[in-house]
Design a protein around this motif. Structure first.
Motif, short mmCIF file in Angstrom:
data_model
loop_
_atom_site.label_atom_id
_atom_site.label_comp_id
_atom_site.label_asym_id
_atom_site.label_seq_id
_atom_site.Cartn_x
_atom_site.Cartn_y
_atom_site.Cartn_z
N SER A 120 0.85 -1.22 0.26
CA SER A 120 -0.21 -0.01 0.16
C SER A 120 0.80 1.16 0.00
O SER A 120 0.39 2.37 0.21
CB SER A 120 -0.88 -0.08 1.32
N ILE A 121 2.12 1.01 -0.33
CA ILE A 121 2.87 2.29 -0.31
C ILE A 121 2.83 3.21 -1.49
O ILE A 121 2.85 2.38 -2.60
CB ILE A 121 4.40 1.89 -0.21
N ALA A 122 2.34 4.12 -1.39
CA ALA A 122 1.99 5.00 -2.58
C ALA A 122 3.15 5.89 -3.26
O ALA A 122 3.16 5.93 -4.38
CB ALA A 122 0.63 6.04 -2.34
N ASP A 123 4.04 6.53 -2.27
CA ASP A 123 5.04 7.27 -2.63
C ASP A 123 6.25 6.77 -2.59
O ASP A 123 7.32 7.15 -2.23
CB ASP A 123 4.99 8.55 -1.71
N ALA A 124 6.30 5.55 -3.11
CA ALA A 124 7.82 4.70 -3.01
C ALA A 124 8.15 4.59 -4.57
O ALA A 124 7.54 4.49 -5.52
CB ALA A 124 7.53 3.40 -2.52
N HIS A 125 9.65 4.41 -4.62
CA HIS A 125 10.13 3.97 -5.97
C HIS A 125 10.95 2.73 -5.74
O HIS A 125 11.23 2.26 -4.60
CB HIS A 125 11.30 5.29 -6.63
N THR A 126 11.16 2.06 -6.87
CA THR A 126 11.92 0.90 -6.79
C THR A 126 13.32 0.90 -7.16
O THR A 126 13.66 1.64 -8.43
CB THR A 126 11.31 -0.14 -7.83
N ILE A 127 14.17 0.18 -6.47
CA ILE A 127 15.65 0.42 -6.63
C ILE A 127 16.26 -0.94 -6.45
O ILE A 127 15.64 -1.72 -5.62
CB ILE A 127 16.23 1.45 -5.93
N ARG A 128 17.26 -1.39 -7.10
CA ARG A 128 18.01 -2.55 -6.83
C ARG A 128 18.78 -2.53 -5.76
O ARG A 128 19.56 -1.62 -5.39
CB ARG A 128 18.72 -2.89 -8.19
N LEU A 129 18.99 -3.74 -5.12
CA LEU A 129 19.45 -3.73 -3.86
C LEU A 129 21.00 -3.58 -3.88
O LEU A 129 21.73 -2.67 -3.07
CB LEU A 129 19.50 -5.24 -3.22
N GLY A 130 21.68 -3.80 -4.97
CA GLY A 130 22.88 -3.72 -5.40
C GLY A 130 23.33 -2.25 -5.41
O GLY A 130 24.43 -1.98 -5.16
N GLU A 131 22.37 -1.37 -5.78
CA GLU A 131 22.89 0.09 -5.68
C GLU A 131 22.77 0.89 -4.20
O GLU A 131 23.26 2.09 -4.33
CB GLU A 131 21.83 0.70 -6.77
N ILE A 132 22.36 0.09 -3.37
CA ILE A 132 21.99 0.81 -1.89
C ILE A 132 22.53 0.10 -0.76
O ILE A 132 22.43 0.81 0.27
CB ILE A 132 20.57 1.23 -1.66
N ALA A 133 23.49 -1.01 -1.39
CA ALA A 133 24.05 -1.83 -0.09
C ALA A 133 25.10 -2.66 -0.59
O ALA A 133 25.12 -2.86 -1.97
CB ALA A 133 23.13 -2.75 0.65
N HIS A 134 25.87 -2.93 0.22
CA HIS A 134 26.95 -3.87 -0.05
C HIS A 134 26.81 -5.21 0.26
O HIS A 134 26.23 -5.45 1.26
CB HIS A 134 28.46 -3.40 0.72
N ILE A 135 27.16 -6.24 -0.69
CA ILE A 135 26.81 -7.51 -0.38
C ILE A 135 27.93 -8.42 -0.45
O ILE A 135 28.55 -8.46 -1.59
CB ILE A 135 25.78 -8.04 -1.59
N THR A 136 28.25 -9.34 0.67
CA THR A 136 29.52 -10.12 0.54
C THR A 136 29.39 -11.29 0.97
O THR A 136 28.26 -11.48 1.83
CB THR A 136 30.72 -9.22 1.21
N ASN A 137 30.31 -12.35 0.61
CA ASN A 137 30.23 -13.67 1.55
C ASN A 137 30.94 -13.77 2.57
O ASN A 137 31.80 -12.81 2.91
CB ASN A 137 30.63 -14.77 0.63
N GLY A 138 30.57 -14.82 3.54
CA GLY A 138 31.43 -15.00 4.89
C GLY A 138 32.76 -15.62 4.43
O GLY A 138 32.97 -15.96 3.34
N ALA A 139 33.32 -15.88 5.28
CA ALA A 139 34.87 -16.50 5.41
C ALA A 139 35.08 -17.80 6.43
O ALA A 139 35.81 -18.50 6.36
CB ALA A 139 35.85 -15.54 5.39
N GLY A 140 33.90 -17.68 7.30
CA GLY A 140 33.94 -18.94 8.31
C GLY A 140 33.71 -20.22 7.97
O GLY A 140 33.06 -20.31 7.16
N ASP A 141 34.37 -21.30 8.72
CA ASP A 141 34.26 -22.43 8.50
C ASP A 141 33.54 -23.01 9.85
O ASP A 141 33.83 -23.00 10.84
CB ASP A 141 35.69 -23.36 8.23
N VAL A 142 32.49 -23.66 9.55
CA VAL A 142 31.46 -24.29 10.43
C VAL A 142 32.30 -25.31 11.57
O VAL A 142 31.95 -25.42 12.75
CB VAL A 142 30.35 -25.03 9.96
N GLN A 143 33.45 -25.78 10.91
CA GLN A 143 34.27 -26.91 11.82
C GLN A 143 34.77 -25.86 12.99
O GLN A 143 35.45 -26.74 14.16
CB GLN A 143 35.24 -27.55 10.90
#
Length: 344
Positions: free
Chosen positions: A171-194
């Protein structure tokens, strides 16, 4: 109707009340030749399980509502032929810690543990007076009924939260759509569960992997507000964390958000995107997510005050759910305490 042993393990309360609980009907032509119809006050045990704590798990027929019930395969049917117990007492007595400690000693098997009706000659339960049995059974049955009610409250609250969340975002009337990659940094982890530990360690940090169980890690990789995703699974829902944490190699952390989005808003919005991630996951055996799937996901972005308003409403639901879930944990702990202390 047929009492299947699987329903004893999962699906039925200790006190079976057929005005509320459901049992499957036996198909025509499959009726056993020799059988004993159950009576109110009869008990049924599951004769096998992969867990020694679940061998001889018990239900008692509290109210049959005039229906004919037959115990199926892998169950043991029991009846008090000497009328020394009240209806409602036996199910809890056979669910007690004292009784199951005996069962664990005599259960046979390696991967699957089982018992037979002959094993019960080696077991005992305490029998107080009938008025005391009635008091014990009534107390535990009322706790069970309250647990059922509490579960219903939680399920209804989850449905309400989901419906209102969808309404808020659609129901958001005054919203625009943007890709996540344009507004945040996305990275993998490096830890091992062992290298992680399931028990809390002093000076260790939360470690997130694909399981819901929180683990602990000796070092941290992030000290940020983050939305966290498992990179593999059958469904994909985010977790939110703010602070120092470690992350598994196959998980993703969404951090360093632009000033146009509140991290908590991103978390709540992405909670509605499971179907998008399932649809775009790759692999047949274990579906997994790639970096570009996160980069391309579209976020509906209203002004900051509107984001704050939405977060406030949804956070209130989470707070209410936590309160109700703590309530059911207390009830379950109370029941287990009574089962361990009231029967000797």
């Amino acid at each position: 109707m047929n009492l299947h042993y699987g329903l004893i393990h999962v699906g039925l309360p200790t006190m079976v009340n057929l005005t509320k609980d459901k049992l499957p009907n036996i198909k025509e032509g499959n009726m056993p030749k020799n059988f004993e119809l159950c009576k109110e006050g009869d008990v049924a045990f599951a004769d096998a399980s992969e867990d020694t704590n679940e061998v001889a798990k018990t239900v008692e027929f509290f109210n049959l509502a005039g229906k004919d019930i037959v115990c199926g395969l892998h169950t043991i049917h029991g009846r008090d032929n000497k009328n020394r117990t009240v209806i409602g007492y036996k199910g809890y007595a056979f669910s007690s810690t004292a009784f199951h400690n005996q069962i664990r000693r005599i259960a046979q098997g390696t991967k699957i543990y089982s018992i037979s009706s002959k094993n019960f000659s080696e077991c005992y339960i305490g029998l107080p007076s009938k008025p005391e049995q009635t008091k014990i059974a009534t107390l535990l049955r009322l706790i069970d009924e309250r647990i059922v009610t509490q579960n219903k409250i939680i399920e209804d609250l989850k449905k309400l939260k989901s419906a209102i969340t969808d309404l808020l975002f659609h129901s958001i009337a005054d919203a625009h759509t943007i890709r996540l990659g344009e507004i945040a940094h996305i990275t993998n982890g490096a830890g091992d569960v062992q290298d992680a530990n399931t028990e809390h360690q002093k000076d260790w940090y939360p470690f997130f992997d694909r399981s819901e169980e929180l683990k602990w890690f000796p070092t941290y990789s992030f000290d940020k507000e983050a939305v966290i995703y498992a990179g593999e699974g059958q469904s994909f829902y985010p977790r939110y964390y703010n602070g120092k944490f470690a992350l598994h190699q196959r998980c993703y952390a969404i951090t360093d958000f632009a000033s146009c989005i509140i991290p908590k808003y991103c978390y709540h919005f992405m909670n509605t995107l499971n179907s998008y991630f399932v649809r775009n996951s790759v692999g047949s055996t274990v579906p997994s997510l790639r970096m570009d799937i996160f980069q391309k996901v579209e976020i509906r972005l209203p002004p900051i005050p509107k984001q704050q308003h939405i977060c406030k409403i949804i956070d209130a639901f989470y707070t209410k759910l936590e309160v109700e879930q703590r309530g059911i944990s207390i009830l379950q702990e109370l029941k287990q305490f009574l089962l361990s202390q009231m029967f000797i």
